[in-house]
Design a protein around this motif. Structure first.
Motif, short mmCIF file in Angstrom:
data_model
loop_
_atom_site.label_atom_id
_atom_site.label_comp_id
_atom_site.label_asym_id
_atom_site.label_seq_id
_atom_site.Cartn_x
_atom_site.Cartn_y
_atom_site.Cartn_z
N LEU A 43 0.89 -1.25 -0.01
CA LEU A 43 0.20 -0.03 0.04
C LEU A 43 0.92 1.55 -0.20
CD1 LEU A 43 -2.96 -0.83 2.53
CD2 LEU A 43 -3.13 0.25 0.25
N VAL A 44 1.95 1.33 0.75
CA VAL A 44 2.48 2.60 1.00
C VAL A 44 3.46 2.85 -0.29
CG1 VAL A 44 4.81 3.32 2.18
CG2 VAL A 44 2.96 2.25 3.41
N GLU A 45 4.00 1.52 -0.71
CA GLU A 45 4.82 1.76 -2.02
C GLU A 45 3.94 2.16 -3.23
OE1 GLU A 45 6.65 -1.89 -2.72
OE2 GLU A 45 8.48 -1.65 -1.13
N GLN A 46 2.66 1.56 -3.45
CA GLN A 46 1.78 1.96 -4.30
C GLN A 46 1.50 3.65 -4.17
OE1 GLN A 46 0.69 0.43 -6.96
NE2 GLN A 46 -0.58 2.15 -7.65
N GLU A 47 1.66 4.02 -3.16
CA GLU A 47 1.38 5.53 -2.80
C GLU A 47 2.40 6.29 -3.15
OE1 GLU A 47 0.48 6.20 1.26
OE2 GLU A 47 -1.70 5.07 1.26
N GLN A 48 3.58 5.70 -2.94
CA GLN A 48 4.90 6.47 -3.32
C GLN A 48 5.12 6.46 -4.74
OE1 GLN A 48 7.82 4.45 -0.97
NE2 GLN A 48 7.31 5.57 0.89
N ASN A 49 4.53 5.48 -5.28
CA ASN A 49 4.88 5.31 -6.94
C ASN A 49 3.84 6.16 -7.92
OD1 ASN A 49 7.01 3.68 -6.56
ND2 ASN A 49 5.60 1.60 -6.52
N ALA A 58 -5.93 8.36 -0.11
CA ALA A 58 -7.43 7.85 0.39
C ALA A 58 -8.09 7.45 -1.04
CB ALA A 58 -8.13 9.32 0.72
N TYR A 59 -7.90 7.65 -2.09
CA TYR A 59 -8.44 6.86 -3.32
C TYR A 59 -8.01 5.34 -3.22
CZ TYR A 59 -9.27 5.20 -7.91
OH TYR A 59 -9.55 4.39 -9.01
N ILE A 60 -6.73 5.13 -3.14
CA ILE A 60 -6.29 3.82 -3.01
C ILE A 60 -6.92 3.08 -2.05
CG2 ILE A 60 -4.48 2.30 -2.72
CD1 ILE A 60 -2.42 4.30 -3.73
N TYR A 88 2.36 -1.48 9.07
CA TYR A 88 3.73 -1.45 8.19
C TYR A 88 4.48 -0.10 8.66
CZ TYR A 88 7.17 -1.09 4.70
OH TYR A 88 8.32 -0.94 3.84
N ILE A 89 3.74 0.84 8.57
CA ILE A 89 4.82 2.12 8.95
C ILE A 89 5.19 2.09 10.33
CG2 ILE A 89 4.69 4.79 9.27
CD1 ILE A 89 2.34 4.65 6.92
N THR A 90 4.55 1.61 11.08
CA THR A 90 4.87 1.58 12.59
C THR A 90 6.18 0.29 12.93
OG1 THR A 90 2.71 2.05 13.33
CG2 THR A 90 4.19 0.99 15.14
#
Length: 330
Positions: A43-49, A58-60, A88-90
């Motif tokens: 999820l985080v990588e998709q946001e960053q890409n 928020a859309y993802i 994951y972030i934590t």
């Protein structure tokens, strides 16, 4: 085949199945935690890409929630996906890696804690002591970390920053202040006697042992000893296998007096001289009281005191602000 043999055979099969069920639950929890961590990473990588704007993240979450719910059913709400992302972030760079023995619900509770040292402490204790989610929630809400850190720093004279590094440097940091006894269900404004308080503790002994901490076993109540033809009774006697010492508890519902400290000193001296064995550590005495003044305690007890402690007890779960205020007042 005798009835006794049949019963024995049934118990063996029953135990086998119970162990299999427990192992299956552990495996499911382990797989779920690992899967959610990987989901969070993706999820985080998709946001960053993609688009770095907040609206894209928020859309993802929203779109993924909709599609996963259609495919797999409940369990993939936007809220849950947000928690998975936070998981994951934590923990991606955490000092304590994720534990396969804790459930996802455990981690939901742990992620409430922003301070990493505090979170690591609760994670370690939950894993080591096999805390249920309910017990973990209670220990967090009762401010266990803050109570132990405060008590250890104050009694051992350590700087605040070092308190959490050697949290249970027995015996000085094994004693809490305050103790939280909300499980006794005694109303804080209700007039009760010391014998009623004692009986309530005995009725909830398992809960009280958890609140005391690691290694405690119950020895007896109203334990009597005699010398000079006088009889004395100690409210509660425990033994701590980690300390390798007896722990005596005297209950006081009123204001602590210097005579109470003198009485506990006598109890401790008696146990040290006539009860404990040569290979055991010195006896610990705790006066559990409703009210106390630290100045009076410090003046009454020797400067190098390491055996006698006075701790407050609370009959309710304190709010974080309330606990902080109480500690600052002390």
């Amino acid at each position: 085949m005798s009835a006794k043999l049949e019963a024995s055979f049934f118990e063996k099969i029953k135990k086998l199945l119970q162990e299999a069920q427990a192992n299956a639950v552990k495996q499911v929890n382990s797989i779920m935690v690992s899967t959610y961590f990987e989901m969070g990473r993706q999820l985080v990588e998709q946001e960053q890409n993609g688009n770095h704007e907040a609206e894209y993240g928020a859309y993802i979450i929203s779109e993924l929630s909709r599609r996963l719910t259609e495919e797999f059913g409940k369990g993939y709400s936007k809220r849950n996906l947000e928690l998975i992302r936070k998981f994951y972030i934590t923990y991606k760079n955490a000092k304590s890696p994720i534990s396969q023995s804790l459930s996802w619900t455990h981690y939901i509770q742990l992620m409430r804690i922003s301070d990493e040292n505090e979170r690591n402490y609760y994670q370690h204790e939950a894993e080591t002591n096999h805390w249920s989610v309910r017990e973990l929630d209670r220990q967090i809400n009762s401010g266990l970390f803050q109570r132990l850190a405060y008590s250890g720093t104050k009694k051992a004279g350590k700087p605040q920053g070092e308190a959490d590094k050697q949290f249970l440097n027995y015996p000085l940091q094994a004693i809490k202040d305050p103790y939280v006894l909300e499980f006794l269900n005694l109303e804080d404004r209700y007039t009760y006697s010391e014998s009623q308080l004692e009986q309530a503790i005995i009725d909830k002994l398992e809960h009280f042992l958890l609140e005391l901490g690691k290694g405690f076993t119950f020895v007896g109540r109203q334990v009597r000893f005699t010398f000079d033809e006088e009889h004395f009774r100690i409210d509660l006697v425990f033994y701590n296998r980690l300390l390798r010492s007896f722990v005596l508890i005297d209950l006081k519902i009123g204001k602590l007096k210097h005579q109470d400290l003198g009485q506990m000193q006598m109890y401790v001296n008696y146990y040290d001289r006539y009860v404990k064995t040569a290979d055991e550590m010195p006896t610990i005495g705790i006066i559990l009281c409703k009210d106390k003044k630290d100045a009076m305690v410090e003046i009454t007890l020797p400067k190098d005191n390491k055996q006698i402690f006075a701790s407050k007890y609370l009959l309710y779960l304190p709010k974080e602000e309330e606990l902080k205020k109480l500690i600052e007042q002390e």
